[in-house]
Design an enzyme around this catalytic site. Sequence first.
Site, PDB file in Angstrom:
ATOM      1  N   ASP A 173      29.288  23.600   1.773  1.00 59.67           N
ATOM      2  CA  ASP A 173      28.348  24.580   1.240  1.00 59.67           C
ATOM      3  C   ASP A 173      29.123  25.879   0.991  1.00 59.67           C
ATOM      4  OD1 ASP A 173      25.889  25.712   0.584  1.00 59.67           O
ATOM      5  OD2 ASP A 173      25.303  26.066   2.648  1.00 59.67           O
TER       6      ASP A 173
ATOM      7  N   PHE B  90      18.275  22.614  -0.669  1.00 56.36           N
ATOM      8  CA  PHE B  90      18.497  22.202   0.715  1.00 56.36           C
ATOM      9  C   PHE B  90      18.117  20.737   0.854  1.00 56.36           C
ATOM     10  CE2 PHE B  90      18.044  21.770   5.237  1.00 56.36           C
ATOM     11  CZ  PHE B  90      19.091  22.545   5.713  1.00 56.36           C
TER      12      PHE B  90
ATOM     13  N   GLY C 212      31.781  26.688   2.570  1.00 58.62           N
ATOM     14  CA  GLY C 212      33.185  26.341   2.774  1.00 58.62           C
ATOM     15  C   GLY C 212      33.760  26.911   4.063  1.00 58.62           C
TER      16      GLY C 212
ATOM     17  N   ARG D 204      17.528  13.244  10.047  1.00 58.94           N
ATOM     18  CA  ARG D 204      18.877  12.673   9.922  1.00 58.94           C
ATOM     19  C   ARG D 204      18.844  11.179   9.634  1.00 58.94           C
ATOM     20  NH1 ARG D 204      22.797  16.403  11.616  1.00 58.94           N
ATOM     21  NH2 ARG D 204      22.234  17.800  13.313  1.00 58.94           N
TER      22      ARG D 204
ATOM     23  N   THR E 249      32.992  26.447   7.258  1.00 55.66           N
ATOM     24  CA  THR E 249      33.233  25.489   8.338  1.00 55.66           C
ATOM     25  C   THR E 249      34.557  24.765   8.122  1.00 55.66           C
ATOM     26  OG1 THR E 249      30.861  25.139   8.582  1.00 55.66           O
ATOM     27  CG2 THR E 249      32.285  23.465   9.549  1.00 55.66           C
ATOM     28  N   LEU E 250      34.756  24.276   6.913  1.00 57.71           N
ATOM     29  CA  LEU E 250      35.980  23.525   6.612  1.00 57.71           C
ATOM     30  C   LEU E 250      37.218  24.400   6.669  1.00 57.71           C
ATOM     31  CD1 LEU E 250      36.894  20.665   5.809  1.00 57.71           C
ATOM     32  CD2 LEU E 250      34.459  20.972   6.092  1.00 57.71           C
TER      33      LEU E 250
ATOM     34  N   ASP F 153      20.347  17.312   8.450  1.00 60.62           N
ATOM     35  CA  ASP F 153      19.121  17.664   9.173  1.00 60.62           C
ATOM     36  C   ASP F 153      18.503  18.966   8.705  1.00 60.62           C
ATOM     37  OD1 ASP F 153      21.265  19.304  10.366  1.00 60.62           O
ATOM     38  OD2 ASP F 153      19.683  19.934  11.742  1.00 60.62           O
TER      39      ASP F 153
ATOM     40  N   LYS G  41      28.257  21.322  -2.637  1.00 59.41           N
ATOM     41  CA  LYS G  41      27.282  22.267  -3.217  1.00 59.41           C
ATOM     42  C   LYS G  41      28.057  23.494  -3.683  1.00 59.41           C
ATOM     43  CE  LYS G  41      23.342  22.748  -0.567  1.00 59.41           C
ATOM     44  NZ  LYS G  41      22.502  23.514   0.401  1.00 59.41           N
TER      45      LYS G  41
ATOM     46  N   GLU H  23      33.265  14.838   6.139  1.00 63.60           N
ATOM     47  CA  GLU H  23      32.191  15.828   6.285  1.00 63.60           C
ATOM     48  C   GLU H  23      30.941  15.374   5.532  1.00 63.60           C
ATOM     49  OE1 GLU H  23      30.650  18.043   7.526  1.00 63.60           O
ATOM     50  OE2 GLU H  23      31.680  19.922   7.864  1.00 63.60           O
ATOM     51  N   ASP H  24      29.796  15.899   5.939  1.00 66.47           N
ATOM     52  CA  ASP H  24      28.562  15.575   5.224  1.00 66.47           C
ATOM     53  C   ASP H  24      28.420  16.411   3.956  1.00 66.47           C
ATOM     54  OD1 ASP H  24      28.224  17.933   6.652  1.00 66.47           O
ATOM     55  OD2 ASP H  24      26.296  17.385   7.522  1.00 66.47           O
TER      56      ASP H  24
ATOM     57  N   ARG I  26      27.373  16.680  13.735  1.00 64.14           N
ATOM     58  CA  ARG I  26      26.732  15.393  13.787  1.00 64.14           C
ATOM     59  C   ARG I  26      26.407  14.844  12.408  1.00 64.14           C
ATOM     60  NH1 ARG I  26      22.490  17.471  18.263  1.00 64.14           N
ATOM     61  NH2 ARG I  26      23.429  19.418  17.626  1.00 64.14           N
ATOM     62  N   GLY I  27      26.402  15.755  11.420  1.00 66.96           N
ATOM     63  CA  GLY I  27      25.909  15.393  10.097  1.00 66.96           C
ATOM     64  C   GLY I  27      26.647  14.262   9.401  1.00 66.96           C
TER      65      GLY I  27
HETATM   66  P1  IMP Z   1      29.471  25.652   5.231  1.00 63.67           P
HETATM   67  O1  IMP Z   1      30.343  26.204   6.316  1.00 63.67           O
HETATM   68  O2  IMP Z   1      28.582  26.698   4.626  1.00 63.67           O
HETATM   69  O3  IMP Z   1      30.227  24.883   4.185  1.00 63.67           O
HETATM   70  O4  IMP Z   1      28.429  24.778   5.986  1.00 63.67           O
HETATM   71  C1  IMP Z   1      28.383  23.434   5.987  1.00 63.67           C
HETATM   72  C2  IMP Z   1      27.341  23.011   6.987  1.00 63.67           C
HETATM   73  O5  IMP Z   1      26.062  23.639   6.735  1.00 63.67           O
HETATM   74  C3  IMP Z   1      27.107  21.553   6.847  1.00 63.67           C
HETATM   75  O6  IMP Z   1      28.012  20.813   7.650  1.00 63.67           O
HETATM   76  C4  IMP Z   1      25.665  21.401   7.252  1.00 63.67           C
HETATM   77  O7  IMP Z   1      25.586  21.296   8.645  1.00 63.67           O
HETATM   78  C5  IMP Z   1      25.021  22.701   6.817  1.00 63.67           C
HETATM   79  N1  IMP Z   1      24.357  22.589   5.509  1.00 63.67           N
HETATM   80  C6  IMP Z   1      24.689  23.184   4.351  1.00 63.67           C
HETATM   81  N2  IMP Z   1      23.857  22.857   3.351  1.00 63.67           N
HETATM   82  C7  IMP Z   1      22.970  21.985   3.883  1.00 63.67           C
HETATM   83  C8  IMP Z   1      21.832  21.265   3.340  1.00 63.67           C
HETATM   84  O8  IMP Z   1      21.486  21.333   2.145  1.00 63.67           O
HETATM   85  N3  IMP Z   1      21.172  20.475   4.218  1.00 63.67           N
HETATM   86  C9  IMP Z   1      21.531  20.335   5.522  1.00 63.67           C
HETATM   87  N4  IMP Z   1      22.567  20.990   6.067  1.00 63.67           N
HETATM   88  C10 IMP Z   1      23.285  21.816   5.251  1.00 63.67           C
HETATM   89 MG    MG Z   2      28.611  19.194   8.768  1.00 63.62          MG
END
Ligand code: IMP
Ligand code: MG
Length: 178
Positions: A105, A154, A107, A167, A109-110, A161, A133, A101-102, A45-46
Amino acid sequence: MPEIISIPKTILLSEAQIRNRIRELGKQISKDYENQELVLVCVLRGAALFFADLAREISLPLRFEFLQTSSYNDSTEPSKNIKFIRSGSGYIENKDVLIVEDIIDSGQTLKFLMKHLRTLNPKTIKICTLLDKPARRQVSVPIDYSGFEIPNVFVVGYGLDYGQMYRNLPYIAVLETT
Ligand code: IMP
Ligand code: MG
């Protein structure tokens, strides 16, 4: 759901900064995909607010798709499941796809998302993230368009969120826990 433990007050990125950067990204994307159609994929949803604003800055024939990833923690390792908010199939086959994507972090998820989407045979697939990040990256992700690189804090707001809250803030703020 985590308790709301603080009010975010340190603004990291203002509404104006976000708006200006999205305008630049939209121009760049419009130029890079000139005379092409593009499928814009919103990762719910981000990315919802970023997606809506970015789409309006892109001057191309656009299709919208939405998908959602969910994490389930079992006893040993976390796994991800992708839900497509879409009827029918073959909707990205042989299409130019831009994932919106929002934040990237770790990586993970992507990485998972890209692997899955590639099995659907898109013509091209690129990534556009509002925030990057890099300090917490675990797997490398090819980011084609990035709004802002941020430090290891964060953040909430503008779609992001904490426990599903914040949000709707129109800016991005650092969540202060003290
Ligand atoms: P990744 O798989 O670690 O890259 O996670 C990415 C997901 O973690 C994002 O789509 C967010 O939902 C969540 N996330 C990571 N860092 C933050 C933050 O600083 N604030 C809010 N959500 C975050
Ligand atoms: Mg996201």
